[in-house]
Design an enzyme around this catalytic site. Structure first.
Site, PDB file in Angstrom:
ATOM      1  N   LYS A 153     -13.659   2.073  -3.187  1.00  0.00           N
ATOM      2  CA  LYS A 153     -14.624   2.591  -2.269  1.00  0.00           C
ATOM      3  C   LYS A 153     -16.143   3.291  -2.792  1.00  0.00           C
ATOM      4  O   LYS A 153     -17.133   2.879  -2.383  1.00  0.00           O
ATOM      5  CB  LYS A 153     -13.894   3.572  -1.416  1.00  0.00           C
ATOM      6  N   GLU A 174       0.828  -1.337   0.091  1.00  0.00           N
ATOM      7  CA  GLU A 174       0.042   0.053   0.140  1.00  0.00           C
ATOM      8  C   GLU A 174       1.033   1.232   0.004  1.00  0.00           C
ATOM      9  O   GLU A 174       0.623   2.249  -0.392  1.00  0.00           O
ATOM     10  CB  GLU A 174      -0.886  -0.057   1.143  1.00  0.00           C
ATOM     11  N   HIS A 233       8.248 -26.610   0.552  1.00  0.00           N
ATOM     12  CA  HIS A 233       7.417 -27.809  -0.259  1.00  0.00           C
ATOM     13  C   HIS A 233       6.434 -27.011  -0.826  1.00  0.00           C
ATOM     14  O   HIS A 233       5.297 -27.739  -1.147  1.00  0.00           O
ATOM     15  CB  HIS A 233       6.858 -28.880   0.783  1.00  0.00           C
TER      16      HIS A 233
HETATM   17  O1  PA5 Z   1      -2.810   1.667   6.138  1.00  0.00           O
HETATM   18  C1  PA5 Z   1      -3.768   2.358   5.816  1.00  0.00           C
HETATM   19  O2  PA5 Z   1      -3.844   3.527   6.107  1.00  0.00           O
HETATM   20  C2  PA5 Z   1      -5.145   1.465   5.845  1.00  0.00           C
HETATM   21  O3  PA5 Z   1      -4.958   0.255   5.539  1.00  0.00           O
HETATM   22  C3  PA5 Z   1      -6.153   1.847   7.070  1.00  0.00           C
HETATM   23  O4  PA5 Z   1      -5.524   1.216   8.011  1.00  0.00           O
HETATM   24  C4  PA5 Z   1      -7.507   1.099   6.767  1.00  0.00           C
HETATM   25  O5  PA5 Z   1      -8.025   1.477   5.726  1.00  0.00           O
HETATM   26  C5  PA5 Z   1      -8.238   1.361   7.871  1.00  0.00           C
HETATM   27  O6  PA5 Z   1      -8.648   2.609   8.070  1.00  0.00           O
HETATM   28  P1  PA5 Z   1      -9.008   3.212   9.332  1.00  0.00           P
HETATM   29  O7  PA5 Z   1      -8.223   2.901  10.608  1.00  0.00           O
HETATM   30  O8  PA5 Z   1      -9.302   4.717   9.222  1.00  0.00           O
HETATM   31  O9  PA5 Z   1     -10.671   2.473   9.387  1.00  0.00           O
END
Ligand code: PA5
Length: 460
Positions: A434, A291, A320
């Site tokens: 989203k 990410e 394996h």
């Molecule tokens: O790394 C990130 O920013 C995302 O993976 C968030 O942690 C995830 O989308 C959850 O977000 P939030 O804590 O606002 O619910």
């Protein structure tokens, strides 16, 4: 203290014409001061907030107080969150509590609660968890920095109704929210209803938050020593200040991966701990790396489609499974094998009279020895096949070393962002999905959402 052995990233550590040359390594060393200067400047500008997590005196005190007071009134902790709000807690639980924690009886868990982490909206998992947990004995930790994440808020609504059905208005005493100190609906609900909260520091993004209250609260509730986690993390932070790339382990991890990807086309990054306890650290790293670095645009707005693809594996299990591919597939991978010197316990392999001669090397040796031999042997085999890889050595799996390991990877990700020229702290690529979900769920005011290409509807 972690040790990073990187000789087998280099041509002279590998058979054949593979790996980085010494000249390329020297070039990385030469360019490092610019990369480090950029990271420092961005830190000064307010990015890289996770660097400050080693110093959380008052948060540590209040989390510890909460965990040893209210927290111990419950025998189950249910964490609701997703992505960076769940993966860190799971990595900590798997690494630092006994295997199969939730199956142990009270004594086996030292009277600390069980911990369930729901990080999906799969109705089968949610239904099963709520069927298994006694609402009268559970503390529900809703973790969302933004308070607007569809999956977490859907879980919250389901779990809140389930709590209220069993407990009525007392349900609020079974909730604790981990969220932004000022903003978001969870903060508002908590204020309105007097629900306990802990704060996510605003400059710390989800996937960099494992060492913030996001990971520390669930960890403390199950008896993990959170102060020791942070003192390990501090060591990684000290390491990261070295101006010498070859002595700066997190920066070196980033530089070697960037060079392997950019100069040699090794776009796949495999993290393979030889430890079941570190299995979920590999899962956590996968999100952190993917990410943070998978970006269409660089910081200047140019289209780059950057980002290595992280893959998780576990030694010896994956010898394996995926190792055939790692040995003989395309030369598009870098592996990190993580070895643990001392697993805390050992198991001696007994003999048996009917054992065939070709297994006679096993009796009298221990599982620790076998696992270590397999890690070394895989490294040797990969080197013979010309496959770039590193070895990361942990003396043991404790709060101290895990804190160091997690911070090591967070810092490495921050440095990698600078090498790739991308912003490691945003995630614009998840927005469209989203928006389309909101539209599909009929959310009012979801605005105009670009229409995806029509599905031609082929099926078999
Ligand atoms: O790394 C990130 O920013 C995302 O993976 C968030 O942690 C995830 O989308 C959850 O977000 P939030 O804590 O606002 O619910």
């Amino acid at each position: 203290m972690l040790r990073l052995e990187y000789g087998r990233m280099l041509q002279d550590g590998l058979d054949g014409e593979h790996g980085l040359s010494r000249t390329q390594l020297a070039e990385l060393v030469r360019r490092f001061s610019g990369v480090q200067a950029e990271v420092r400047a961005r830190r000064a500008g307010g990015e890289y907030g996770f660097y400050d997590l080693a110093e959380q005196g008052s948060a540590i005190r209040s989390i510890t107080q909460f965990a040893s007071g209210v927290g111990q009134a419950f025998d189950h902790v249910l964490v609701l969150g997703i992505g960076g709000s769940a993966l860190g807690a799971r990595a900590l639980l798997t690494a630092l509590r006994a295997p199969a924690w939730n199956e142990l009886d009270d004594e086996g868990r030292d009277f600390y609660p069980r911990l369930t982490i729901l990080d999906n909206v799969d109705p089968a998992s949610v239904h099963a968890a709520l069927g298994r947990i006694d609402p009268r004995r559970v503390l529900v930790n809703v973790v969302s920095k933004s308070g607007s994440t569809a999956e977490t808020m859907a879980q919250y609504l389901v779990v809140r109704a389930w709590l209220e059905e069993a407990l009525g208005p007392a349900a609020t005493r079974h909730l604790v929210f981990t969220t932004d100190p000022e903003r978001g609906i969870l903060r508002e609900i908590a204020r309105g209803e007097g629900i306990a909260t802990v704060d996510v520091p605003p400059p710390v993004g989800g996937r960099f938050s494992v060492l913030s209250p996001v990971g520390l609260l669930p960890a403390a509730l199950v008896g993990i020593d959170i102060a020791a986690l942070l003192s390990g993390a501090e060591r990684a932070l000290r390491d990261a200040e070295s101006p010498d790339l070859l002595a700066n382990r997190p920066a070196l991890h980033a530089a070697l991966h960037w060079a392997a990807d950019t100069w040699l086309g090794a776009r796949i990054d495999v993290l393979m701990p030889y430890s079941d306890r570190l299995r979920d650290v590999a899962e956590w790293y996968r999100q952190l790396w993917a990410e943070s670095l998978g970006k269409r645009h660089d910081r200047r707005g140019a289209e780059v489609f950057a980002g290595p693809t992280p893959v998780g594996a576990v030694g010896a299990t994956d010898q394996h499974s995926q190792v055939q591919l790692f040995m003989e597939g395309p030369f598009d991978k870098v592996l990190t094998l993580v070895s643990v010197d001392d697993h805390g316990v050992d198991v001696v392999i007994p003999g048996r009279s009917e054992l065939p001669a070709d297994l006679s090397y096993l009796p009298g040796r221990s599982l620790n020895e076998l696992l270590a031999a397999e890690c070394q042997a895989t490294s040797g085999a990969l080197a013979s096949a010309g496959r770039m890889h590193m070895l990361l050595r942990l003396p043991e799996v404790t709060e101290d070393t895990v804190g160091e390991l997690l911070m090591f990877y967070q810092i490495a990700t921050g440095f990698a962002g600078a090498w790739y020229g991308v912003n490691p702290f945003d995630q614009p690529g998840v927005e469209l999905g989203k928006q389309l979900t909101f539209a599909a769920m009929g959310r009012s005011g979801s605005g105009s959402v670009p229409t995806p290409p029509a599905d031609p509807g082929d099926f078999a």
